[in-house]
Design a protein around this motif. Sequence first.
Motif, PDB file in Angstrom:
ATOM      1  N   LEU A 100      38.819  13.771   1.370  1.00 35.75           N
ATOM      2  CA  LEU A 100      38.454  14.675   0.279  1.00 35.75           C
ATOM      3  C   LEU A 100      37.583  13.980  -0.772  1.00 35.75           C
ATOM      4  O   LEU A 100      36.520  14.480  -1.142  1.00 35.75           O
ATOM      5  CB  LEU A 100      39.706  15.223  -0.412  1.00 35.75           C
ATOM      6  N   ILE A 101      38.061  12.848  -1.262  1.00 33.85           N
ATOM      7  CA  ILE A 101      37.384  12.169  -2.371  1.00 33.85           C
ATOM      8  C   ILE A 101      36.208  11.326  -1.885  1.00 33.85           C
ATOM      9  O   ILE A 101      35.233  11.146  -2.608  1.00 33.85           O
ATOM     10  CB  ILE A 101      38.401  11.325  -3.177  1.00 33.85           C
ATOM     11  N   GLY A 102      36.298  10.815  -0.674  1.00 31.08           N
ATOM     12  CA  GLY A 102      35.214  10.004  -0.135  1.00 31.08           C
ATOM     13  C   GLY A 102      35.282   8.549  -0.561  1.00 31.08           C
ATOM     14  O   GLY A 102      34.318   7.796  -0.384  1.00 31.08           O
ATOM     15  N   LEU A 103      36.416   8.139  -1.126  1.00 32.67           N
ATOM     16  CA  LEU A 103      36.599   6.761  -1.573  1.00 32.67           C
ATOM     17  C   LEU A 103      37.933   6.235  -1.082  1.00 32.67           C
ATOM     18  O   LEU A 103      38.914   6.977  -1.072  1.00 32.67           O
ATOM     19  CB  LEU A 103      36.599   6.678  -3.110  1.00 32.67           C
ATOM     20  N   ASP A 104      37.981   4.957  -0.695  1.00 33.08           N
ATOM     21  CA  ASP A 104      39.270   4.348  -0.429  1.00 33.08           C
ATOM     22  C   ASP A 104      39.811   3.819  -1.753  1.00 33.08           C
ATOM     23  O   ASP A 104      39.154   3.921  -2.791  1.00 33.08           O
ATOM     24  CB  ASP A 104      39.179   3.263   0.651  1.00 33.08           C
ATOM     25  N   VAL A 105      40.999   3.242  -1.748  1.00 35.40           N
ATOM     26  CA  VAL A 105      41.637   2.846  -2.999  1.00 35.40           C
ATOM     27  C   VAL A 105      40.828   1.785  -3.745  1.00 35.40           C
ATOM     28  O   VAL A 105      40.717   1.817  -4.974  1.00 35.40           O
ATOM     29  CB  VAL A 105      43.106   2.396  -2.785  1.00 35.40           C
ATOM     30  N   GLU A 106      40.243   0.837  -3.030  1.00 33.15           N
ATOM     31  CA  GLU A 106      39.448  -0.209  -3.694  1.00 33.15           C
ATOM     32  C   GLU A 106      38.217   0.387  -4.367  1.00 33.15           C
ATOM     33  O   GLU A 106      37.866   0.029  -5.492  1.00 33.15           O
ATOM     34  CB  GLU A 106      39.043  -1.293  -2.696  1.00 33.15           C
ATOM     35  N   GLN A 107      37.541   1.291  -3.670  1.00 40.42           N
ATOM     36  CA  GLN A 107      36.368   1.948  -4.250  1.00 40.42           C
ATOM     37  C   GLN A 107      36.766   2.799  -5.452  1.00 40.42           C
ATOM     38  O   GLN A 107      36.067   2.813  -6.463  1.00 40.42           O
ATOM     39  CB  GLN A 107      35.674   2.803  -3.189  1.00 40.42           C
ATOM     40  N   PHE A 108      37.898   3.495  -5.360  1.00 43.24           N
ATOM     41  CA  PHE A 108      38.377   4.314  -6.468  1.00 43.24           C
ATOM     42  C   PHE A 108      38.666   3.448  -7.684  1.00 43.24           C
ATOM     43  O   PHE A 108      38.282   3.795  -8.801  1.00 43.24           O
ATOM     44  CB  PHE A 108      39.650   5.070  -6.053  1.00 43.24           C
ATOM     45  N   ARG A 109      39.324   2.317  -7.474  1.00 42.71           N
ATOM     46  CA  ARG A 109      39.631   1.404  -8.580  1.00 42.71           C
ATOM     47  C   ARG A 109      38.351   0.929  -9.256  1.00 42.71           C
ATOM     48  O   ARG A 109      38.299   0.781 -10.472  1.00 42.71           O
ATOM     49  CB  ARG A 109      40.402   0.192  -8.073  1.00 42.71           C
ATOM     50  N   GLN A 110      37.335   0.676  -8.471  1.00 41.20           N
ATOM     51  CA  GLN A 110      36.084   0.129  -9.008  1.00 41.20           C
ATOM     52  C   GLN A 110      35.223   1.193  -9.678  1.00 41.20           C
ATOM     53  O   GLN A 110      34.594   0.930 -10.689  1.00 41.20           O
ATOM     54  CB  GLN A 110      35.305  -0.519  -7.868  1.00 41.20           C
ATOM     55  N   VAL A 111      35.221   2.405  -9.135  1.00 38.48           N
ATOM     56  CA  VAL A 111      34.307   3.438  -9.609  1.00 38.48           C
ATOM     57  C   VAL A 111      34.948   4.394 -10.613  1.00 38.48           C
ATOM     58  O   VAL A 111      34.301   4.799 -11.584  1.00 38.48           O
ATOM     59  CB  VAL A 111      33.762   4.253  -8.406  1.00 38.48           C
ATOM     60  N   MET A 112      36.198   4.760 -10.392  1.00 33.23           N
ATOM     61  CA  MET A 112      36.812   5.834 -11.178  1.00 33.23           C
ATOM     62  C   MET A 112      37.757   5.369 -12.280  1.00 33.23           C
ATOM     63  O   MET A 112      37.963   6.079 -13.242  1.00 33.23           O
ATOM     64  CB  MET A 112      37.587   6.774 -10.251  1.00 33.23           C
ATOM     65  N   VAL A 113      38.351   4.195 -12.138  1.00 24.66           N
ATOM     66  CA  VAL A 113      39.369   3.749 -13.090  1.00 24.66           C
ATOM     67  C   VAL A 113      38.964   2.388 -13.642  1.00 24.66           C
ATOM     68  O   VAL A 113      38.614   1.486 -12.890  1.00 24.66           O
ATOM     69  CB  VAL A 113      40.749   3.627 -12.392  1.00 24.66           C
ATOM     70  N   LEU A 114      39.028   2.256 -14.939  1.00 25.42           N
ATOM     71  CA  LEU A 114      38.732   0.981 -15.564  1.00 25.42           C
ATOM     72  C   LEU A 114      39.935   0.562 -16.402  1.00 25.42           C
ATOM     73  O   LEU A 114      40.023   0.870 -17.584  1.00 25.42           O
ATOM     74  CB  LEU A 114      37.480   1.097 -16.447  1.00 25.42           C
ATOM     75  N   PRO A 115      40.922  -0.112 -15.764  1.00 27.41           N
ATOM     76  CA  PRO A 115      42.105  -0.498 -16.517  1.00 27.41           C
ATOM     77  C   PRO A 115      41.793  -1.584 -17.544  1.00 27.41           C
ATOM     78  O   PRO A 115      40.777  -2.269 -17.466  1.00 27.41           O
ATOM     79  CB  PRO A 115      43.065  -1.028 -15.461  1.00 27.41           C
ATOM     80  N   GLN A 116      42.719  -1.740 -18.469  1.00 28.11           N
ATOM     81  CA  GLN A 116      42.603  -2.724 -19.530  1.00 28.11           C
ATOM     82  C   GLN A 116      42.285  -4.089 -18.943  1.00 28.11           C
ATOM     83  O   GLN A 116      42.869  -4.522 -17.968  1.00 28.11           O
ATOM     84  CB  GLN A 116      43.931  -2.766 -20.279  1.00 28.11           C
ATOM     85  N   GLY A 117      41.314  -4.773 -19.530  1.00 31.26           N
ATOM     86  CA  GLY A 117      40.975  -6.117 -19.104  1.00 31.26           C
ATOM     87  C   GLY A 117      40.013  -6.174 -17.919  1.00 31.26           C
ATOM     88  O   GLY A 117      39.654  -7.247 -17.463  1.00 31.26           O
ATOM     89  N   LYS A 118      39.586  -5.044 -17.394  1.00 30.88           N
ATOM     90  CA  LYS A 118      38.710  -5.025 -16.218  1.00 30.88           C
ATOM     91  C   LYS A 118      37.255  -4.699 -16.567  1.00 30.88           C
ATOM     92  O   LYS A 118      36.429  -4.568 -15.682  1.00 30.88           O
ATOM     93  CB  LYS A 118      39.229  -4.010 -15.183  1.00 30.88           C
ATOM     94  N   PHE A 119      36.948  -4.565 -17.856  1.00 30.40           N
ATOM     95  CA  PHE A 119      35.595  -4.190 -18.251  1.00 30.40           C
ATOM     96  C   PHE A 119      34.579  -5.248 -17.823  1.00 30.40           C
ATOM     97  O   PHE A 119      33.488  -4.917 -17.365  1.00 30.40           O
ATOM     98  CB  PHE A 119      35.514  -3.967 -19.769  1.00 30.40           C
ATOM     99  N   ARG A 120      34.944  -6.512 -17.924  1.00 31.39           N
ATOM    100  CA  ARG A 120      34.037  -7.598 -17.517  1.00 31.39           C
ATOM    101  C   ARG A 120      33.708  -7.485 -16.023  1.00 31.39           C
ATOM    102  O   ARG A 120      32.566  -7.658 -15.629  1.00 31.39           O
ATOM    103  CB  ARG A 120      34.678  -8.954 -17.824  1.00 31.39           C
ATOM    104  N   GLU A 121      34.715  -7.179 -15.207  1.00 32.36           N
ATOM    105  CA  GLU A 121      34.479  -7.012 -13.769  1.00 32.36           C
ATOM    106  C   GLU A 121      33.487  -5.874 -13.507  1.00 32.36           C
ATOM    107  O   GLU A 121      32.656  -5.990 -12.620  1.00 32.36           O
ATOM    108  CB  GLU A 121      35.785  -6.721 -13.032  1.00 32.36           C
ATOM    109  N   LEU A 122      33.585  -4.797 -14.278  1.00 32.12           N
ATOM    110  CA  LEU A 122      32.656  -3.684 -14.135  1.00 32.12           C
ATOM    111  C   LEU A 122      31.231  -4.133 -14.426  1.00 32.12           C
ATOM    112  O   LEU A 122      30.305  -3.832 -13.691  1.00 32.12           O
ATOM    113  CB  LEU A 122      33.035  -2.528 -15.058  1.00 32.12           C
ATOM    114  N   LEU A 123      31.063  -4.873 -15.502  1.00 36.40           N
ATOM    115  CA  LEU A 123      29.729  -5.340 -15.863  1.00 36.40           C
ATOM    116  C   LEU A 123      29.148  -6.267 -14.804  1.00 36.40           C
ATOM    117  O   LEU A 123      27.971  -6.200 -14.482  1.00 36.40           O
ATOM    118  CB  LEU A 123      29.769  -6.052 -17.222  1.00 36.40           C
ATOM    119  N   LEU A 124      29.986  -7.121 -14.236  1.00 39.37           N
ATOM    120  CA  LEU A 124      29.525  -8.050 -13.204  1.00 39.37           C
ATOM    121  C   LEU A 124      29.237  -7.343 -11.884  1.00 39.37           C
ATOM    122  O   LEU A 124      28.355  -7.750 -11.145  1.00 39.37           O
ATOM    123  CB  LEU A 124      30.554  -9.162 -12.992  1.00 39.37           C
ATOM    124  N   ALA A 125      29.966  -6.239 -11.612  1.00 45.77           N
ATOM    125  CA  ALA A 125      29.740  -5.495 -10.369  1.00 45.77           C
ATOM    126  C   ALA A 125      28.420  -4.789 -10.427  1.00 45.77           C
ATOM    127  O   ALA A 125      27.755  -4.585  -9.438  1.00 45.77           O
ATOM    128  CB  ALA A 125      30.866  -4.506 -10.137  1.00 45.77           C
TER     129      ALA A 125
END
Length: 169
Positions: free
Chosen positions: A144-169
């Motif tokens: 349905l969503i077209g994403l596995d859990v790792e992709q969902f974590r990276q694209v849809m959810v930005l938990p506390q402390g993960k903003f730097r990882e988003l910028l680097l990705a």
Amino acid sequence: MKPTKLIIQAFGPFAGTEEVDLSVLGDNPLFLINGPTGAGKSSILDAICFALYGQTTGAERSGTQMRCDFADVQTLTQVTLEFILGDKHYRITRKPMQERPKSKGEGFTVQNSEAAIWEIDGSDNDRLMVSSSVKEADVAIKTLIGLDVEQFRQVMVLPQGKFRELLLA
């Protein structure tokens, strides 16, 4: 995917049942969960990810570890998420594997993990897509969503402390 309602029961710091109406966000594609330390912000994100994938946002804790220590023994841990995808509405409910009181006699028994998915069609009996199979629910959500859990974590959810990882990705 647009979440519209989240119901958390005996999950994380939430001992009872808490309902979060996400539909009040309107059509905003981004939202921020803000509050003091220990208020349960990360647990809300964990609950959304758990409802969809049976895993938490950071992969540090499993669903079985998310049971609230202060929940009544009669209250099962479960998360329900309603969401819109395209022009269709869905509801998924997941329960992790957990101990529950035996229905007869004393002591506890193991409640296996379960997941159920409905397409909300406006009728009295929404269309049941998956009745209790975790594996079938995992496949259905990924389809349905077209994403596995790792992709969902990276694209849809930005938990506390993960903003730097988003910028680097």
